[in-house]
Design a protein around this motif. Structure first.
Motif, PDB file in Angstrom:
ATOM      1  N   SER A   4       0.850  -1.180   0.000  1.00  0.00           N
ATOM      2  CA  SER A   4       0.000   0.000   0.000  1.00  0.00           C
ATOM      3  C   SER A   4       0.893   1.240   0.000  1.00  0.00           C
ATOM      4  CB  SER A   4      -0.892   0.010   1.242  1.00  0.00           C
ATOM      5  OG  SER A   4      -0.107   0.232   2.405  1.00  0.00           O
ATOM      6  N   PRO A   5       0.350   2.385  -0.408  1.00  0.00           N
ATOM      7  CA  PRO A   5       1.148   3.614  -0.346  1.00  0.00           C
ATOM      8  C   PRO A   5       1.688   3.894   1.058  1.00  0.00           C
ATOM      9  CG  PRO A   5      -0.786   3.967  -1.695  1.00  0.00           C
ATOM     10  CD  PRO A   5      -0.942   2.600  -1.071  1.00  0.00           C
ATOM     11  N   LYS A   6       0.876   3.603   2.065  1.00  0.00           N
ATOM     12  CA  LYS A   6       1.326   3.827   3.445  1.00  0.00           C
ATOM     13  C   LYS A   6       2.520   2.933   3.770  1.00  0.00           C
ATOM     14  CE  LYS A   6      -0.256   4.014   8.215  1.00  0.00           C
ATOM     15  NZ  LYS A   6      -1.409   3.925   9.115  1.00  0.00           N
ATOM     16  N   ALA A   7       2.465   1.671   3.345  1.00  0.00           N
ATOM     17  CA  ALA A   7       3.576   0.749   3.593  1.00  0.00           C
ATOM     18  C   ALA A   7       4.845   1.227   2.891  1.00  0.00           C
ATOM     19  CB  ALA A   7       3.201  -0.662   3.124  1.00  0.00           C
ATOM     20  N   ARG A   9       5.614   4.311   2.122  1.00  0.00           N
ATOM     21  CA  ARG A   9       6.133   5.489   2.851  1.00  0.00           C
ATOM     22  C   ARG A   9       6.906   5.059   4.095  1.00  0.00           C
ATOM     23  NH1 ARG A   9       1.251   7.735   0.933  1.00  0.00           N
ATOM     24  NH2 ARG A   9       0.122   7.186   2.834  1.00  0.00           N
ATOM     25  N   PHE A  10       6.404   4.069   4.830  1.00  0.00           N
ATOM     26  CA  PHE A  10       7.112   3.575   6.005  1.00  0.00           C
ATOM     27  C   PHE A  10       8.456   2.949   5.625  1.00  0.00           C
ATOM     28  CE2 PHE A  10       3.060   3.666   8.415  1.00  0.00           C
ATOM     29  CZ  PHE A  10       3.528   4.241   9.584  1.00  0.00           C
ATOM     30  N   GLU A  13      10.884   5.690   4.711  1.00  0.00           N
ATOM     31  CA  GLU A  13      11.344   6.360   5.931  1.00  0.00           C
ATOM     32  C   GLU A  13      12.393   5.519   6.655  1.00  0.00           C
ATOM     33  OE1 GLU A  13       9.532   7.865  10.208  1.00  0.00           O
ATOM     34  OE2 GLU A  13       8.189   7.733   8.492  1.00  0.00           O
ATOM     35  N   LYS A  54      10.133   5.472  -4.120  1.00  0.00           N
ATOM     36  CA  LYS A  54       9.534   6.807  -4.273  1.00  0.00           C
ATOM     37  C   LYS A  54       8.923   6.960  -5.660  1.00  0.00           C
ATOM     38  CE  LYS A  54      12.550   9.228  -1.018  1.00  0.00           C
ATOM     39  NZ  LYS A  54      13.654  10.185  -0.892  1.00  0.00           N
ATOM     40  N   LEU A  57       5.755   5.008  -5.670  1.00  0.00           N
ATOM     41  CA  LEU A  57       4.756   5.702  -4.871  1.00  0.00           C
ATOM     42  C   LEU A  57       4.148   6.860  -5.649  1.00  0.00           C
ATOM     43  CD1 LEU A  57       3.349   5.916  -2.136  1.00  0.00           C
ATOM     44  CD2 LEU A  57       5.225   7.372  -1.378  1.00  0.00           C
ATOM     45  N   ALA A  61       0.220   6.925  -5.953  1.00  0.00           N
ATOM     46  CA  ALA A  61      -0.396   7.889  -5.030  1.00  0.00           C
ATOM     47  C   ALA A  61       0.259   9.248  -5.245  1.00  0.00           C
ATOM     48  CB  ALA A  61      -0.212   7.426  -3.595  1.00  0.00           C
ATOM     49  N   SER A  63       1.255  13.087  -5.160  1.00  0.00           N
ATOM     50  CA  SER A  63       1.210  14.063  -4.077  1.00  0.00           C
ATOM     51  C   SER A  63       0.063  15.032  -4.266  1.00  0.00           C
ATOM     52  CB  SER A  63       2.521  14.864  -4.015  1.00  0.00           C
ATOM     53  OG  SER A  63       3.591  14.000  -3.763  1.00  0.00           O
TER      54      SER A  63
END
Length: 65
Positions: A4-7, A9-10, A13, A54, A57, A61, A63
């Motif tokens: 997922s996009p959230k995964a 991003r994590f 990071e 990135k 992503l 998704a 920005s």
């Protein structure tokens, strides 16, 4: 694998955190040439992974401004 996009991003990071830790290690520790080479190679690999994630992503998704 589909993340997922959230995964993503994590993961990005976490990669950036590890890259930063490697940079600090290179700056503060007295390392031999082999250690410097290993850390530098690992950093380059992690930076490449981060850039690919990135890019992925940004396609799934975009920005929001």
């Amino acid at each position: 694998m589909n993340f997922s996009p959230k995964a993503i991003r994590f993961i990005v990071e976490a990669l950036e955190y590890r890259i930063e830790a490697y940079q600090k290690q290179l700056e503060t520790e007295n390392l031999n040439d082999d250690e410097v080479s290993d850390i530098t190679n690992d950093m380059m690999f992690l930076e490449s992974l981060s850039q690919e994630l990135k890019k992925a992503l940004s396609t799934i998704a975009p920005s929001v401004f």
